[in-house]
Design a protein around this motif. Structure first.
Motif, PDB file in Angstrom:
ATOM      1  N   PRO A 213       0.840  -1.197   0.000  1.00 54.39           N
ATOM      2  CA  PRO A 213       0.000   0.000   0.000  1.00 54.39           C
ATOM      3  C   PRO A 213       0.879   1.252   0.000  1.00 54.39           C
ATOM      4  CG  PRO A 213      -0.700  -1.549   1.703  1.00 54.39           C
ATOM      5  CD  PRO A 213       0.611  -2.036   1.185  1.00 54.39           C
ATOM      6  N   PRO A 214       0.488   2.285  -0.745  1.00 55.04           N
ATOM      7  CA  PRO A 214       1.325   3.490  -0.832  1.00 55.04           C
ATOM      8  C   PRO A 214       1.101   4.441   0.337  1.00 55.04           C
ATOM      9  CG  PRO A 214      -0.571   3.719  -2.249  1.00 55.04           C
ATOM     10  CD  PRO A 214      -0.668   2.338  -1.650  1.00 55.04           C
ATOM     11  N   VAL A 215       0.909   3.893   1.521  1.00 58.89           N
ATOM     12  CA  VAL A 215       0.642   4.672   2.738  1.00 58.89           C
ATOM     13  C   VAL A 215       1.466   4.073   3.884  1.00 58.89           C
ATOM     14  CG1 VAL A 215      -1.637   5.524   2.063  1.00 58.89           C
ATOM     15  CG2 VAL A 215      -1.438   3.260   3.067  1.00 58.89           C
ATOM     16  N   PHE A 216       1.143   4.440   5.112  1.00 58.66           N
ATOM     17  CA  PHE A 216       1.840   3.933   6.302  1.00 58.66           C
ATOM     18  C   PHE A 216       3.326   4.298   6.264  1.00 58.66           C
ATOM     19  CE2 PHE A 216      -1.444   0.600   5.279  1.00 58.66           C
ATOM     20  CZ  PHE A 216      -2.375   1.065   6.186  1.00 58.66           C
ATOM     21  N   ASP A 217       3.639   5.482   5.753  1.00 55.36           N
ATOM     22  CA  ASP A 217       5.032   5.948   5.769  1.00 55.36           C
ATOM     23  C   ASP A 217       5.027   7.421   6.164  1.00 55.36           C
ATOM     24  OD1 ASP A 217       3.958   6.984   3.422  1.00 55.36           O
ATOM     25  OD2 ASP A 217       5.174   5.751   2.091  1.00 55.36           O
ATOM     26  N   GLY A 218       5.834   8.256   5.561  1.00 56.20           N
ATOM     27  CA  GLY A 218       5.891   9.668   5.882  1.00 56.20           C
ATOM     28  C   GLY A 218       6.153  10.490   4.636  1.00 56.20           C
ATOM     29  N   PRO A 219       6.674  11.701   4.807  1.00 52.11           N
ATOM     30  CA  PRO A 219       6.930  12.560   3.644  1.00 52.11           C
ATOM     31  C   PRO A 219       7.903  11.939   2.640  1.00 52.11           C
ATOM     32  CG  PRO A 219       7.069  13.824   5.685  1.00 52.11           C
ATOM     33  CD  PRO A 219       6.991  12.388   6.080  1.00 52.11           C
ATOM     34  N   GLU A 220       8.730  11.011   3.086  1.00 52.72           N
ATOM     35  CA  GLU A 220       9.677  10.375   2.165  1.00 52.72           C
ATOM     36  C   GLU A 220       8.967   9.496   1.127  1.00 52.72           C
ATOM     37  OE1 GLU A 220       8.620   7.079   4.761  1.00 52.72           O
ATOM     38  OE2 GLU A 220       9.028   9.213   5.176  1.00 52.72           O
ATOM     39  N   ASN A 221       7.732   9.067   1.454  1.00 53.97           N
ATOM     40  CA  ASN A 221       6.881   8.313   0.522  1.00 53.97           C
ATOM     41  C   ASN A 221       7.553   7.026   0.045  1.00 53.97           C
ATOM     42  OD1 ASN A 221       4.521   7.863  -0.937  1.00 53.97           O
ATOM     43  ND2 ASN A 221       5.208   9.009  -2.721  1.00 53.97           N
ATOM     44  N   ARG A 222       8.207   6.334   0.948  1.00 58.32           N
ATOM     45  CA  ARG A 222       8.927   5.129   0.547  1.00 58.32           C
ATOM     46  C   ARG A 222       7.975   4.027   0.070  1.00 58.32           C
ATOM     47  NH1 ARG A 222       8.683   5.033   6.154  1.00 58.32           N
ATOM     48  NH2 ARG A 222       8.327   3.004   7.156  1.00 58.32           N
ATOM     49  N   ASN A 223       6.801   3.941   0.688  1.00 56.32           N
ATOM     50  CA  ASN A 223       5.856   2.922   0.246  1.00 56.32           C
ATOM     51  C   ASN A 223       5.176   3.310  -1.066  1.00 56.32           C
ATOM     52  OD1 ASN A 223       6.374   1.242   2.434  1.00 56.32           O
ATOM     53  ND2 ASN A 223       4.785   2.171   3.701  1.00 56.32           N
ATOM     54  N   GLY A 224       4.913   4.602  -1.233  1.00 55.10           N
ATOM     55  CA  GLY A 224       4.331   5.046  -2.495  1.00 55.10           C
ATOM     56  C   GLY A 224       5.260   4.803  -3.668  1.00 55.10           C
TER      57      GLY A 224
END
Length: 374
Positions: A213-224
């Protein structure tokens, strides 16, 4: 001659944390214990949905993989699918494919940067609290060519040209992942599979995955960014030739497809018009010249849940987005399709009324035509 196939994908939420009390320790054995009884109401409803739609080939996402001897899959088939559920007709799948996934596999590094290399959760190669959580399985009425199946569990993210890995930075502009982490981090949060299925002398490649999922991270957007590149992998793979030359599977074979028939299946956790993902990933796949994406499966249940949303009919998850896809190759025609989402006034609504009833996702299916030799 031609053969009509019903091909489906279904995120069944059959991972162990759904079957134990909150706060209890979970592992894949917890799922198996419920599969062995044949009595769990949520799993019975999942089986009932499969029996209602009756796909010839189906990918199940979020089906824990723990048992190397396939006991879990066999128990699900024997104790649930081979038993008529809620008045539906039993269904059998003589062939299935399972393989290891990256979820819960210890990276040995502090990937989530919480200061602790815990070996689970955010520090695993794919988010998970035990190896095999959120796994996958392909069920088929037709023979699977396991000898020529390809898995890409160990493909390194850094080996994808023009990847988004190197651009993941924290708020100070420093690379999120250390050089060591970038050298070992795998692209697939679960895995990517190419599973050839033989239908009356013709091969259909099932391309299966479940990007993060492209969520559950932060501004770095590692999952996105990982979600984007997990989807981009398929775009390169189906293109074949030079675009796929960098790809290698877990057996060391390189390259992608070369004009074969395929159906790309899975919970891709992405929409080109909604959600938090980088929509160019899924957008470029849907627009690929080798993908037949003209038919968009819909349901009245999704439409009624969000009547004000112009995309509601195509939603495949109760959190209101098209996340799950059946995408055949352009050399396959589509006769029909849909999303199993009964409306609240439908007698079968109880199967989908909430996540505890079955899943927070809905089954997506297409009827496709495959030219055969007979």
């Amino acid at each position: 001659m031609s053969q009509t196939l019903r091909v489906a994908t279904f995120n069944v939420s059959m991972e162990a944390s759904n079957y134990v009390m909150q706060g209890k320790q979970v592992n894949g054995e917890k799922l198996f214990l419920n599969l062995a009884t044949g009595m769990h109401p949520q799993i019975k409803n999942i089986a009932a949905i499969i029996q209602q739609v009756r796909p010839d080939i189906i990918l199940l996402n979020e089906f824990d993989y723990t048992f190397s001897d396939d006991l879990g899959v066999k128990a699900f088939i024997k104790n649930y699918l081979n038993v008529a559920q809620h008045g539906a007709k039993l269904i059998d799948y003589p062939y299935f494919y399972v393989a290891p996934v990256n979820t819960g596999v210890d990276s040995g590094l502090d990937l989530d940067k919480d200061g602790i290399a815990s070996g689970k959760g955010g520090d695993a190669f794919g988010f998970g609290f035990y190896p095999g959580q959120y796994g996958m399985v392909v069920l088929s009425r037709y023979p699977i060519d396991k000898n020529n199946s390809r898995t890409f569990q160990n493909f390194l993210w850094a080996d994808m040209p023009n990847n988004l890995l190197a651009g993941i930075k924290d708020e100070q502009g420093v690379s999120w992942y250390s050089d060591e982490a970038q050298s070992v981090l795998r692209l697939s949060s679960k895995s990517h599979w190419d599973v050839p299925i033989e239908v009356d002398g013709k091969i259909l490649h099932i391309l299966a995955s479940h990007p993060t999922p492209p969520v559950f991270d932060g501004p770095e957007n590692r999952n996105g960014k990982r979600n984007h590149d997990e989807i981009r992998f398929w775009r390169d793979y189906i293109s074949g030739e030079q675009q796929a030359a960098y790809i290698y599977d877990d057996a060391g074979k390189t390259g992608g497809l070369a004009g074969q028939h395929f159906a790309l299946l899975g919970d891709l956790n992405a929409s080109e018009v909604e959600g938090d993902g980088i929509n160019s990933g899924i957008g470029s796949l849907l627009a690929h010249k080798l993908v037949n994406a003209d038919f968009v499966p819909t349901s009245q249940g999704g439409l009624m849940q969000s009547p004000e949303n112009p995309h509601a009919a195509s939603h495949t998850a109760d959190w209101r987005m098209r996340a799950d896809y059946v995408l055949p190759s352009c050399n396959l025609s589509i006769l029909d399709g849909g999303v199993f989402w009964p409306t609240p006034d439908d007698p079968q609504f109880y199967l989908v009324k909430n996540r505890k009833a079955s899943s927070d996702h809905r089954m997506v299916w297409l009827d496709i035509v495959l030219e055969t030799r007979n």
